[in-house]
Design an enzyme around this catalytic site. Sequence first.
Site, PDB file in Angstrom:
ATOM      1  N   CYS B 148       0.795  -1.240   0.000  1.00  0.00           N
ATOM      2  CA  CYS B 148       0.000   0.000   0.000  1.00  0.00           C
ATOM      3  C   CYS B 148       0.826   1.288   0.000  1.00  0.00           C
ATOM      4  O   CYS B 148       0.581   2.177  -0.808  1.00  0.00           O
ATOM      5  CB  CYS B 148      -0.954   0.007   1.185  1.00  0.00           C
ATOM      6  SG  CYS B 148      -2.174  -1.301   1.100  1.00  0.00           S
ATOM      7  N   ARG B 183      15.221   2.656   3.733  1.00  0.00           N
ATOM      8  CA  ARG B 183      15.296   1.420   2.947  1.00  0.00           C
ATOM      9  C   ARG B 183      14.738   0.257   3.757  1.00  0.00           C
ATOM     10  O   ARG B 183      15.272  -0.850   3.755  1.00  0.00           O
ATOM     11  CB  ARG B 183      16.735   1.156   2.472  1.00  0.00           C
ATOM     12  CG  ARG B 183      16.794   0.117   1.368  1.00  0.00           C
ATOM     13  CD  ARG B 183      18.081   0.123   0.558  1.00  0.00           C
ATOM     14  NE  ARG B 183      19.265  -0.062   1.351  1.00  0.00           N
ATOM     15  CZ  ARG B 183      20.269   0.807   1.424  1.00  0.00           C
ATOM     16  NH1 ARG B 183      20.242   1.939   0.726  1.00  0.00           N
ATOM     17  NH2 ARG B 183      21.297   0.561   2.179  1.00  0.00           N
ATOM     18  N   SER B 184      13.638   0.512   4.445  1.00  0.00           N
ATOM     19  CA  SER B 184      12.977  -0.553   5.201  1.00  0.00           C
ATOM     20  C   SER B 184      12.417  -1.587   4.236  1.00  0.00           C
ATOM     21  O   SER B 184      12.154  -1.297   3.068  1.00  0.00           O
ATOM     22  CB  SER B 184      11.830   0.032   6.033  1.00  0.00           C
ATOM     23  OG  SER B 184      10.790   0.461   5.182  1.00  0.00           O
ATOM     24  N   ASP B 206      20.052   4.924   3.377  1.00  0.00           N
ATOM     25  CA  ASP B 206      19.772   4.765   4.804  1.00  0.00           C
ATOM     26  C   ASP B 206      21.079   4.934   5.580  1.00  0.00           C
ATOM     27  O   ASP B 206      22.097   5.328   4.990  1.00  0.00           O
ATOM     28  CB  ASP B 206      19.033   3.458   5.117  1.00  0.00           C
ATOM     29  CG  ASP B 206      19.927   2.231   5.038  1.00  0.00           C
ATOM     30  OD1 ASP B 206      21.140   2.382   4.750  1.00  0.00           O
ATOM     31  OD2 ASP B 206      19.424   1.128   5.267  1.00  0.00           O
TER      32      ASP B 206
END
Lengths: 319, 319
Positions: B148, B183-184, B206
């Site tokens: 999402c 950058r999860s 990150d």
Amino acid sequence: MAAQNGACKTVLAGSIAKSLLAEVQEGLKTIDRPPRLYGFLANKDPAARMYADWTAKTCKENGFDFILKEVEREDLEDEIRSANNDDDADGMIVYYPVFDSTRDRTLQWTVNMYKDVEGLSPQLISNMYQNIRFLDPPTNLKKSILPCTPLAVIKILEHLHIYNTFLDYGKRLFGRRITVINRSEVVGRPLAALLANDGAEVYSVDVTGVQHFSRGSGLRNQKHEVRDMEGWGLEQCLPISEVVISGVPGDKYKVPTNLIREGAVCINFSSEKNFNPDVKEKASIYVPAIGKVTIVILLRNLLRIVQNRPSTNAPAQEE
Amino acid sequence: MAAQNGACKTVLAGSIAKSLLAEVQEGLKTIDRPPRLYGFLANKDPAARMYADWTAKTCKENGFDFILKEVEREDLEDEIRSANNDDDADGMIVYYPVFDSTRDRTLQWTVNMYKDVEGLSPQLISNMYQNIRFLDPPTNLKKSILPCTPLAVIKILEHLHIYNTFLDYGKRLFGRRITVINRSEVVGRPLAALLANDGAEVYSVDVTGVQHFSRGSGLRNQKHEVRDMEGWGLEQCLPISEVVISGVPGDKYKVPTNLIREGAVCINFSSEKNFNPDVKEKASIYVPAIGKVTIVILLRNLLRIVQNRPSTNAPAQEE
């Protein structure tokens, strides 16, 4: 070597001209008779003759009247003055070069600005550089006429969605970096100014060096300002430009493909090919020529002149 | 100091959500009953509760059924399995974190991919990274579900015309350079991959450094590849990026405005404000938050799941 899945889209001027012509056709419906253009041919230049023939053909195909007037160059200034006062002529175009000297500039200035489809009258040129977009401020119903080739490039950039219509009118190039190779008074310099006035940062390049045209940080200025970029060359401009527009005369010049940024939009307005074929391995969009769009702009300018007219055959000093 | 004529356009998520909702409403007309979403809440996190309430409200306002299931976290895996086999549930969402450990990953994998509105099932994640856009190749009628928040960012970029619809589908970011700060596994990395798969050059940043995501020169590869950018930091990425997307948790982090390129598009997907107020002096467009778009994407995914379904309640192993 070549991009395997053909990421570059080559866009021909004809397809762009077509959508602009549709717009011109709509405009024609709003006026009561076909606009009439006088074309003055006063040289033996085969390119000028070709341009004149092309004008005739495009006018005929699109419901404009075109009358070619072949005259001696020494008579041309009088002929222009006579057309200025001739209600039969809605607009006029002179096929340059005539004297191929500063005397041509005098001819340009002789054309009444309200009949100048080429947008070369001093007031129109001044409006363009000053980013004054209307002839009738503050009413702002009559748009100032812009020179054909620079406007053709702009219409092409609009067609390619380089102008971001999500942004407000007048700022739609904000954030774009554009290199324009050629800084002639007729095309390169006005083009750089128009692009910068619309919000772009423009690197204007010619043999004398690089100039930066911009409205400043946050578009803080209402019109562009120019500064020299000491020590800059294409090595500095091209890798940071998303759009590269080149119009160098002659068949020797080639834009170095290796310096062009990945995914750049490349537009050639030279009559020769300024880009190497391998530009398609780098560019996202390549427009190899723009002539067919320029000629539609000529008609569009003529239409605008007629639309601008009804309530003002106002004298130029009103501006 | 500040841009005098306010060149920066601040765009609120609500206005973008509205146009996406209109599209979802159109889609609803094509199906015979309101899609039903199960929401699993198995923690005491107030943010998760708020998200659940928000889902309920948005579903209600837009003709979707929402059933909130509050369960003990040890029961959750069984509850998900039960919903997988419950024809009443068209889709489901789990409000994470539940265990706040790798065990949450197991929960994600328990959700049947044909009911996964969050797009976190292994097959969906794999499709996304591999740039496989459909569930039913070669028929290609059923689009794969995307996570999402990354999809919300993409829909925002489309809305802002950063996706150039003049270019072919799948290549509409060609020529764009985009910095993504975060950058999860949940947002930053999938987002970088999606943008690169659509043609952009992405700098994924990150605390461990910068990675470059790209499909290569001329978009020669069908999907992105990643390489480490040794020695790079924001100093290198930001000045060359037309788009900056930041989602760093916590209220300490700020993107350094001085490094942002003139006219950049800046989007914040952190729940805190990652951009300083002076970003408006530099940016052409600033989107301060995206939550309202994300929730519409949830509904859009649910709708798509229902639309994908009729001819296949196919078992996952068919993929």
